[in-house]
Design an enzyme around this catalytic site. Structure first.
Site, PDB file in Angstrom:
ATOM      1  N   ASP A 102       0.846  -1.198   0.000  1.00  0.00           N
ATOM      2  CA  ASP A 102       0.000   0.000   0.000  1.00  0.00           C
ATOM      3  C   ASP A 102       0.877   1.241   0.000  1.00  0.00           C
ATOM      4  O   ASP A 102       1.579   1.513   0.975  1.00  0.00           O
ATOM      5  CB  ASP A 102      -0.899   0.005   1.244  1.00  0.00           C
ATOM      6  N   TYR A 125       3.055   9.911  -0.555  1.00  0.00           N
ATOM      7  CA  TYR A 125       4.132   9.326   0.253  1.00  0.00           C
ATOM      8  C   TYR A 125       5.505   9.565  -0.384  1.00  0.00           C
ATOM      9  O   TYR A 125       6.530   9.431   0.297  1.00  0.00           O
ATOM     10  CB  TYR A 125       3.947   7.813   0.464  1.00  0.00           C
ATOM     11  N   LYS A 141      -2.887   5.835  -4.336  1.00  0.00           N
ATOM     12  CA  LYS A 141      -4.005   6.747  -4.051  1.00  0.00           C
ATOM     13  C   LYS A 141      -3.770   8.101  -4.713  1.00  0.00           C
ATOM     14  O   LYS A 141      -2.624   8.579  -4.749  1.00  0.00           O
ATOM     15  CB  LYS A 141      -4.144   6.963  -2.536  1.00  0.00           C
ATOM     16  N   HIS A 190      -7.677   9.318  -1.961  1.00  0.00           N
ATOM     17  CA  HIS A 190      -7.008   9.287  -0.658  1.00  0.00           C
ATOM     18  C   HIS A 190      -7.869   9.881   0.464  1.00  0.00           C
ATOM     19  O   HIS A 190      -7.931   9.343   1.567  1.00  0.00           O
ATOM     20  CB  HIS A 190      -5.665  10.024  -0.771  1.00  0.00           C
ATOM     21  N   LEU A 235      -2.150  -0.608  13.905  1.00  0.00           N
ATOM     22  CA  LEU A 235      -1.522  -0.717  15.229  1.00  0.00           C
ATOM     23  C   LEU A 235      -1.575   0.621  15.970  1.00  0.00           C
ATOM     24  O   LEU A 235      -0.904   0.795  16.995  1.00  0.00           O
ATOM     25  CB  LEU A 235      -0.052  -1.150  15.072  1.00  0.00           C
ATOM     26  N   SER A 266       6.191  -1.325   8.846  1.00  0.00           N
ATOM     27  CA  SER A 266       7.399  -1.335   9.672  1.00  0.00           C
ATOM     28  C   SER A 266       8.603  -1.278   8.747  1.00  0.00           C
ATOM     29  O   SER A 266       8.568  -1.825   7.647  1.00  0.00           O
ATOM     30  CB  SER A 266       7.464  -2.592  10.541  1.00  0.00           C
ATOM     31  N   VAL A 267       9.662  -0.618   9.228  1.00  0.00           N
ATOM     32  CA  VAL A 267      10.931  -0.672   8.497  1.00  0.00           C
ATOM     33  C   VAL A 267      11.913  -1.603   9.211  1.00  0.00           C
ATOM     34  O   VAL A 267      13.056  -1.709   8.819  1.00  0.00           O
ATOM     35  CB  VAL A 267      11.559   0.737   8.339  1.00  0.00           C
ATOM     36  N   ASN A 283       4.765  -9.250  12.101  1.00  0.00           N
ATOM     37  CA  ASN A 283       3.405  -8.829  11.742  1.00  0.00           C
ATOM     38  C   ASN A 283       2.733  -9.794  10.761  1.00  0.00           C
ATOM     39  O   ASN A 283       1.508  -9.791  10.628  1.00  0.00           O
ATOM     40  CB  ASN A 283       3.418  -7.414  11.167  1.00  0.00           C
TER      41      ASN A 283
HETATM   42  N1  LIG Z   1      -5.276   6.243   3.674  1.00  0.00           N
HETATM   43  C1  LIG Z   1      -4.695   6.987   4.582  1.00  0.00           C
HETATM   44  O1  LIG Z   1      -5.035   8.173   4.773  1.00  0.00           O
HETATM   45  C2  LIG Z   1      -3.592   6.401   5.407  1.00  0.00           C
HETATM   46  C3  LIG Z   1      -3.121   7.098   6.527  1.00  0.00           C
HETATM   47  C4  LIG Z   1      -2.107   6.526   7.303  1.00  0.00           C
HETATM   48  C5  LIG Z   1      -1.614   5.270   6.941  1.00  0.00           C
HETATM   49  N2  LIG Z   1      -2.080   4.634   5.816  1.00  0.00           N
HETATM   50  C6  LIG Z   1      -1.536   3.310   5.391  1.00  0.00           C
HETATM   51  O2  LIG Z   1      -1.580   2.406   6.476  1.00  0.00           O
HETATM   52  C7  LIG Z   1      -0.289   1.890   6.726  1.00  0.00           C
HETATM   53  C8  LIG Z   1      -0.099   1.567   8.203  1.00  0.00           C
HETATM   54  O3  LIG Z   1      -0.348   2.701   8.991  1.00  0.00           O
HETATM   55  P1  LIG Z   1       0.792   3.486   9.799  1.00  0.00           P
HETATM   56  O4  LIG Z   1       2.079   3.330   9.088  1.00  0.00           O
HETATM   57  O5  LIG Z   1       0.288   4.861  10.005  1.00  0.00           O
HETATM   58  O6  LIG Z   1       0.794   2.807  11.229  1.00  0.00           O
HETATM   59  P2  LIG Z   1       0.846   1.323  11.860  1.00  0.00           P
HETATM   60  O7  LIG Z   1       1.061   0.289  10.819  1.00  0.00           O
HETATM   61  O8  LIG Z   1      -0.319   1.228  12.760  1.00  0.00           O
HETATM   62  O9  LIG Z   1       2.133   1.440  12.789  1.00  0.00           O
HETATM   63  C9  LIG Z   1       3.414   1.649  12.280  1.00  0.00           C
HETATM   64  C10 LIG Z   1       4.317   1.998  13.464  1.00  0.00           C
HETATM   65  O10 LIG Z   1       4.309   0.921  14.407  1.00  0.00           O
HETATM   66  C11 LIG Z   1       5.621   0.383  14.519  1.00  0.00           C
HETATM   67  N3  LIG Z   1       5.470  -1.080  14.480  1.00  0.00           N
HETATM   68  C12 LIG Z   1       5.155  -1.847  13.419  1.00  0.00           C
HETATM   69  N4  LIG Z   1       5.087  -3.130  13.751  1.00  0.00           N
HETATM   70  C13 LIG Z   1       5.394  -3.201  15.065  1.00  0.00           C
HETATM   71  C14 LIG Z   1       5.512  -4.268  15.969  1.00  0.00           C
HETATM   72  N5  LIG Z   1       5.307  -5.533  15.582  1.00  0.00           N
HETATM   73  N6  LIG Z   1       5.832  -3.993  17.269  1.00  0.00           N
HETATM   74  C15 LIG Z   1       6.029  -2.703  17.658  1.00  0.00           C
HETATM   75  N7  LIG Z   1       5.928  -1.640  16.844  1.00  0.00           N
HETATM   76  C16 LIG Z   1       5.628  -1.894  15.538  1.00  0.00           C
HETATM   77  C17 LIG Z   1       6.423   0.900  13.330  1.00  0.00           C
HETATM   78  O11 LIG Z   1       7.778   1.088  13.684  1.00  0.00           O
HETATM   79  P3  LIG Z   1       9.039   0.762  12.723  1.00  0.00           P
HETATM   80  O12 LIG Z   1       8.647   1.090  11.313  1.00  0.00           O
HETATM   81  O13 LIG Z   1      10.086   1.697  13.262  1.00  0.00           O
HETATM   82  O14 LIG Z   1       9.361  -0.668  12.916  1.00  0.00           O
HETATM   83  C18 LIG Z   1       5.746   2.238  13.073  1.00  0.00           C
HETATM   84  O15 LIG Z   1       6.251   3.223  13.940  1.00  0.00           O
HETATM   85  C19 LIG Z   1       0.627   3.036   6.229  1.00  0.00           C
HETATM   86  O16 LIG Z   1       1.957   2.653   6.080  1.00  0.00           O
HETATM   87  C20 LIG Z   1      -0.077   3.402   4.952  1.00  0.00           C
HETATM   88  O17 LIG Z   1       0.219   2.464   3.927  1.00  0.00           O
HETATM   89  C21 LIG Z   1      -3.060   5.186   5.061  1.00  0.00           C
END
Ligand SMILES: NC(=O)c1ccc[n+]([C@@H]2O[C@H](COP(=O)([O-])OP(=O)(O)OC[C@H]3O[C@@H](n4cnc5c(N)ncnc54)[C@H](OP(=O)(O)O)[C@@H]3O)[C@@H](O)[C@H]2O)c1
Length: 279
Positions: free
Chosen positions: A50, A55, A80, A113, A195, A236-237, A245
């Site tokens: 995604d 981005y 998006k 988006h 998360l 995650s990076v 995950n």
């Molecule tokens: N449509 C929209 O408006 C919208 C908005 C926001 C996001 N998104 C999409 O949704 C995806 C996910 O959302 P998000 O990136 O905001 O947040 P998320 O997936 O809820 O969380 C990512 C964060 O959690 C950490 N993390 C990941 N796996 C973990 C684990 N197993 N244990 C502990 N910490 C962990 C990551 O750290 P590290 O990377 O440092 O490991 C990062 O800081 C985005 O990447 C994007 O593709 C879409």
């Protein structure tokens, strides 16, 4: 690399297209780091990525796909259209730019988006997505951050019902009215920030369930989503977390555990409210 260590179940969208229920998000990953992160995810077994024009890392995703050795039909790629590209012609142009950056001929899923209601151009933008879909240039079209009123208006005006609505959704923001509206229209719910960007992982309810199953808090939260039929795209990076995950298909939470996480809903939004965000 074409034998995936983990097979992810799929959800069938209303048009019959199958999407892996768990994919990989790349929000806030700089382009230069994106190729390595996506390569790690693909090697672990993720098959859905995604990204979004805003981005700034579609090129990085494209490089990882090109280098993966995977067939195009083994992958599910979502991007998006950004708010400033709303409008019919500008959306068609934005789609071409997205494909060029990704190095692909077509996306599996293209989303609006945000509704950006102050611009009031999402119906026009949707017409462009319908055009791309009718021309066979994208396998499925959908929306993101659409509230029930935006969905109702779009479905009324459009000829194609969105296949997906990707919204902020996690234990601290359960968005039940949006999920109900999605279900009413036959739209699949995809959880972004599944998360809560880590904010729910120290919650004692979640850590207790994790300890009981010998899993991590992130894995428990992902199970809570998956067992309710949602698509999730954790980001995650960190290679160990990327693998962690995905390692969520050998455990099942009980109804009491799902209910305990349901009770954590507290309007804990991490992003902007879609009715007020116009970018
Ligand atoms: N449509 C929209 O408006 C919208 C908005 C926001 C996001 N998104 C999409 O949704 C995806 C996910 O959302 P998000 O990136 O905001 O947040 P998320 O997936 O809820 O969380 C990512 C964060 O959690 C950490 N993390 C990941 N796996 C973990 C684990 N197993 N244990 C502990 N910490 C962990 C990551 O750290 P590290 O990377 O440092 O490991 C990062 O800081 C985005 O990447 C994007 O593709 C879409």
């Amino acid at each position: 690399m074409s034998t995936a260590p983990t097979t992810v179940p799929t959800i069938t969208l209303t048009n019959g297209i199958e999407v892996p229920q768990l994919g990989f998000g790349v929000f806030q990953v700089p382009d230069a780091e994106t190729t390595a992160a996506v390569a790690t995810a693909l090697a672990a077994g993720y098959r859905s990525i995604d990204t979004a024009a805003i981005y700034g890392n579609e090129a990085g995703v494209g490089r990882a796909i090109a280098e993966s050795g995977l067939r195009r039909d083994e992958l599910f790629v979502t991007s998006k259209v950004w708010n400033s590209d709303h409008g019919y012609d500008s959306t068609l142009r934005a789609y071409d730019e997205t494909l060029a950056k990704l190095g692909l001929d077509a996306l599996d899923l293209y989303l609006i988006h945000w509704p950006a209601p102050a611009h009031d151009r999402y119906l026009e933008t949707w017409r462009a997505l319908e055009r791309l879909y009718a021309d066979g240039r994208v396998r499925a079209i959908g929306v993101s951050n659409f509230e029930p009123e935006h969905l109702d208006r779009l479905v009324d005006a459009g000829s194609v019902v969105p296949a997906v609505n990707q919204v902020e959704l996690h234990p601290a923001l359960q968005n039940r009215d949006v999920i109900a509206a999605n279900a009413r229209h036959g739209i699949a719910t995809e959880a972004w920030s599944p998360l809560a960007q880590g904010a729910v992982l120290a919650d004692p309810v979640i850590t207790a369930i994790a300890a009981r199953h010998g899993k991590t808090p992130a894995q428990v939260v992902l199970r809570w989503h998956l067992q309710q039929g949602r698509i999730v795209i954790p980001k995650s990076v960190t290679p160990s977390r990327i693998a962690e995950n995905l390692d969520v298909f050998d455990v099942t939470l009980g109804d009491d555990e799902l209910a305990a996480i349901d009770a954590l809903d507290r309007d804990g939004r991490t992003g902007p409210h879609p009715a007020r965000f116009n970018g």
